[in-house]
Design an enzyme around this catalytic site. Structure first.
Site, PDB file in Angstrom:
ATOM      1  N   SER A  82     -14.611   0.007  -0.596  1.00  0.00           N
ATOM      2  CA  SER A  82     -13.271  -0.015  -0.348  1.00  0.00           C
ATOM      3  C   SER A  82     -12.857   1.336  -0.007  1.00  0.00           C
ATOM      4  O   SER A  82     -13.202   2.321  -0.677  1.00  0.00           O
ATOM      5  CB  SER A  82     -12.590  -0.478  -1.753  1.00  0.00           C
ATOM      6  OG  SER A  82     -11.211  -0.171  -1.871  1.00  0.00           O
ATOM      7  N   LYS A 100     -12.084  -8.275  -2.780  1.00  0.00           N
ATOM      8  CA  LYS A 100     -10.649  -8.430  -2.787  1.00  0.00           C
ATOM      9  C   LYS A 100     -10.126  -9.241  -4.188  1.00  0.00           C
ATOM     10  O   LYS A 100     -10.895  -9.373  -5.167  1.00  0.00           O
ATOM     11  CB  LYS A 100     -10.037  -8.759  -1.800  1.00  0.00           C
ATOM     12  CG  LYS A 100     -10.457  -7.885  -0.487  1.00  0.00           C
ATOM     13  CD  LYS A 100      -9.539  -6.809  -0.366  1.00  0.00           C
ATOM     14  CE  LYS A 100      -9.480  -6.042   0.753  1.00  0.00           C
ATOM     15  NZ  LYS A 100      -8.934  -4.794   0.913  1.00  0.00           N
ATOM     16  N   SER A 151       0.786  -1.254   0.051  1.00  0.00           N
ATOM     17  CA  SER A 151      -0.159  -0.076   0.025  1.00  0.00           C
ATOM     18  C   SER A 151       0.884   1.272  -0.070  1.00  0.00           C
ATOM     19  O   SER A 151       0.626   2.275  -0.798  1.00  0.00           O
ATOM     20  CB  SER A 151      -1.039  -0.018   1.250  1.00  0.00           C
ATOM     21  OG  SER A 151      -1.885  -1.056   1.273  1.00  0.00           O
ATOM     22  N   ARG A 197     -12.889 -13.438  -0.649  1.00  0.00           N
ATOM     23  CA  ARG A 197     -12.154 -14.050   0.310  1.00  0.00           C
ATOM     24  C   ARG A 197     -13.061 -14.845   1.404  1.00  0.00           C
ATOM     25  O   ARG A 197     -12.493 -15.820   2.179  1.00  0.00           O
ATOM     26  CB  ARG A 197     -11.265 -13.236   0.931  1.00  0.00           C
ATOM     27  CG  ARG A 197     -10.161 -12.717   0.161  1.00  0.00           C
ATOM     28  CD  ARG A 197      -9.076 -11.682   0.816  1.00  0.00           C
ATOM     29  NE  ARG A 197      -7.940 -11.452  -0.044  1.00  0.00           N
ATOM     30  CZ  ARG A 197      -7.064 -10.696   0.070  1.00  0.00           C
ATOM     31  NH1 ARG A 197      -7.339  -9.469   1.084  1.00  0.00           N
ATOM     32  NH2 ARG A 197      -5.804 -10.442  -0.497  1.00  0.00           N
ATOM     33  N   GLN A 236      -9.762   2.513  -0.966  1.00  0.00           N
ATOM     34  CA  GLN A 236      -8.986   2.829  -2.053  1.00  0.00           C
ATOM     35  C   GLN A 236      -9.631   3.895  -3.092  1.00  0.00           C
ATOM     36  O   GLN A 236      -8.981   4.847  -3.611  1.00  0.00           O
ATOM     37  CB  GLN A 236      -8.499   1.600  -2.713  1.00  0.00           C
ATOM     38  CG  GLN A 236      -7.349   0.742  -2.184  1.00  0.00           C
ATOM     39  CD  GLN A 236      -6.937  -0.481  -3.198  1.00  0.00           C
ATOM     40  OE1 GLN A 236      -7.094  -0.217  -4.364  1.00  0.00           O
ATOM     41  NE2 GLN A 236      -6.279  -1.607  -2.384  1.00  0.00           N
ATOM     42  N   ARG A 293      -2.669 -13.607  -0.182  1.00  0.00           N
ATOM     43  CA  ARG A 293      -2.885 -13.661   1.162  1.00  0.00           C
ATOM     44  C   ARG A 293      -3.426 -15.000   1.704  1.00  0.00           C
ATOM     45  O   ARG A 293      -3.224 -15.413   2.816  1.00  0.00           O
ATOM     46  CB  ARG A 293      -4.099 -12.471   1.745  1.00  0.00           C
ATOM     47  CG  ARG A 293      -3.156 -11.236   1.240  1.00  0.00           C
ATOM     48  CD  ARG A 293      -3.424 -10.198   2.666  1.00  0.00           C
ATOM     49  NE  ARG A 293      -2.683  -9.032   2.081  1.00  0.00           N
ATOM     50  CZ  ARG A 293      -1.229  -8.781   2.138  1.00  0.00           C
ATOM     51  NH1 ARG A 293      -0.695  -9.543   2.927  1.00  0.00           N
ATOM     52  NH2 ARG A 293      -0.741  -7.599   2.119  1.00  0.00           N
ATOM     53  N   ARG A 300     -13.524  -6.491 -10.489  1.00  0.00           N
ATOM     54  CA  ARG A 300     -13.374  -5.801  -9.147  1.00  0.00           C
ATOM     55  C   ARG A 300     -14.180  -4.351  -9.437  1.00  0.00           C
ATOM     56  O   ARG A 300     -13.661  -3.653 -10.305  1.00  0.00           O
ATOM     57  CB  ARG A 300     -11.935  -5.483  -8.688  1.00  0.00           C
ATOM     58  CG  ARG A 300     -11.246  -6.887  -8.779  1.00  0.00           C
ATOM     59  CD  ARG A 300      -9.720  -6.954  -7.923  1.00  0.00           C
ATOM     60  NE  ARG A 300      -9.753  -6.178  -6.694  1.00  0.00           N
ATOM     61  CZ  ARG A 300      -8.619  -6.101  -6.005  1.00  0.00           C
ATOM     62  NH1 ARG A 300      -7.295  -6.585  -6.852  1.00  0.00           N
ATOM     63  NH2 ARG A 300      -8.459  -5.455  -5.223  1.00  0.00           N
ATOM     64  N   ASP A 313      -7.234  -7.031   5.827  1.00  0.00           N
ATOM     65  CA  ASP A 313      -6.150  -8.051   5.349  1.00  0.00           C
ATOM     66  C   ASP A 313      -5.763  -8.903   6.453  1.00  0.00           C
ATOM     67  O   ASP A 313      -5.587  -9.978   6.239  1.00  0.00           O
ATOM     68  CB  ASP A 313      -5.167  -7.241   4.787  1.00  0.00           C
ATOM     69  CG  ASP A 313      -5.569  -6.711   3.058  1.00  0.00           C
ATOM     70  OD1 ASP A 313      -6.859  -7.008   2.693  1.00  0.00           O
ATOM     71  OD2 ASP A 313      -5.016  -5.771   2.661  1.00  0.00           O
TER      72      ASP A 313
END
EC number: 2.5.1.19
Length: 432
Positions: free
Chosen positions: A173, A343, A23, A347, A175, A391, A127, A316
């Site tokens: 998100s 993600k 990040s 997940r 982001q 991950r 996404r 995360d």
């Protein structure tokens, strides 16, 4: 498909120097590129997602020198909006930390009008990016969807971001907000951003604001609901920028120690700007012994208890708790994690599916997961599908701390953030 089988590990012991945070690495590269002056970025992560950002910056005319070991990058800032030849196409893999911030930055007003296409791997096209595009369009940005509405690929014209009042949905998100915040100071006018819904992953916004400040820009905000950014500003190079170690990547080693040993992780500490450092506090709540230093965290095993906790702030690292839960006494519930579903893969479903292969009892809700513990001798050997998700591969390595080996499919998917993960994990794994 490549496989890696990890034999049962009797104890964990050692010290890990963390690679740079993904990040922070991609934010630092973008801010350095947009800034006035030259920036030496150190402890840069060498991984797929960073390479996609570097390749994009090169295509956009940014000059940089990367060290042989790819952990130091000297970036010559362009001091404003990007300029490029019309018709450019940038392939960004599955790197959300490149796609989202670049989508916003490329809307900034250029000297000559040009179009650029942002695209990526098939998963990137699944996404969502609608909340960011909706917000950018409110500021006057020219962005079109090329395939499915709400998803990449995107066609962007550098006609400018004109400020004003902007509403952005914060529920999927952080982001999207990060991307808008980073582009806003270079826009044509002052911007007021209002958050709709609950803002997820707030600590990641703290990272963005701290880094913008390091590059000379201050953002006012009111309890993360309204953000005020002056337009027509410039980022100023801090000359050097040290990327902290990746706190999300630290979680695997710290959890391994909490389950079966002792580990000191260097590169992050109590003053880290990353929210995922708080993962260590969750381990402490479960019963682990945690010691904090300026630039290290040390964890030592103790009897672990299950917890019931909202982990929206550390999505995360929360994945690692899902695995740690198997080794605790009593059930664990991880709540408010809907954004696991958008993600690198879904997940929530992926983790529930793979945990069940091991013999675990798991309940998967829309935005929570409930996990019952397993006795060390009750784990079943399983081949863990990793869904091209770094991950998941790293999380499930911890299953080797049971009495059963575990096989990880496509272990090389860790290249997204931590190409040497399995060799580092092996260094602290003891079998006597």
């Amino acid at each position: 498909m490549e496989k890696l089988t990890l034999s049962p590990i009797s104890r964990i012991d050692g010290e890990i120097n963390l690679p740079g945070s993904k990040s922070l690495s991609n934010r630092a590269l973008l801010l350095a590129a947009l800034a006035k002056g030259t920036t030496q970025v150190t402890n840069l992560l060498d991984s797929d997602d960073i390479r996609y950002m570097l390749n994009a910056l090169k295509a956009l005319g940014v000059n940089y020198q990367l060290s042989d070991d790819k952990t130091v990058c000297v970036v010559e800032g362009i001091g404003g909006a990007f300029q490029w030849q019309n018709g450019l196409s940038l392939f960004l893999g599955n790197a959300g930390t490149a796609m989202r911030p670049l989508a916003a930055a490329l809307c900034l007003k250029g000297d000559t009008e040009s179009e650029v296409i942002l695209t990526g791997e098939p998963r990137m096209k699944e996404r969502p990016i609608k909340h960011l595009v909706d917000a950018l369009r409110q500021t006057g940005a020219n962005i079109q969807y090329l395939e499915n509405d709400g998803y990449p690929p995107l066609a962007i014209r550098n006609q400018g971001i004109f400020g004003g009042k902007v509403q952005i949905d914060g529920s999927i998100s952080s982001q999207f907000l990060t991307a808008l915040l980073m582009a806003a100071p270079l826009g044509e006018g002052d911007m007021e951003i209002e958050i709709l819904g609950e803002l997820v992953s707030k600590p990641y916004i703290d990272i963005t604001l701290a880094m913008m400040k390091d590059f000379g820009i201050n953002v006012e905000h009111y309890n993360y609901q309204r953000f005020l950014i002056k337009g027509k500003q410039y980022y100023i190079s801090p000359q050097t920028y040290l990327v902290e170690g990746d706190a999300s990547s630290a979680s695997y080693f710290l959890a391994a120690a909490a389950i079966k040993g002792k580990v000191k992780v260097t590169g992050i500490g109590r003053n880290s700007i990353q929210g995922d450092r708080l993962f260590a506090d969750v381990l402490a709540q479960m019963g682990a012994k945690v010691t904090w230093g300026e630039d290290f965290i040390q964890v030592e095993k103790s009897e672990l208890k299950g917890i019931d906790m909202d982990m929206n702030h550390i999505p995360d690292a929360a994945m690692t708790i899902a695995i740690t839960a198997l080794f605790a006494q009593g059930e664990t519930v991880i709540r408010n994690i809907y954004n696991w579903r958008v993600k690198e893969t879904d997940r929530l479903t992926a983790i529930a599916t793979e945990l069940r292969k091991l013999g675990a009892e798991v309940e998967e809700g829309e935005d929570f997961i409930r996990i019952q513990p397993l006795a060390l001798d009750k784990f079943k050997h399983a081949e863990i599908a990793t869904y091209n998700d770094h991950r998941i591969a790293m999380c499930f390595s911890l299953i080797a701390l049971s009495d059963t080996s575990v096989t990880i499919l496509d272990p090389a998917c860790t290249a997204k953030t931590f190409p040497t993960y399995f060799s580092e994990f092996e260094k602290i794994s003891k079998n006597q």
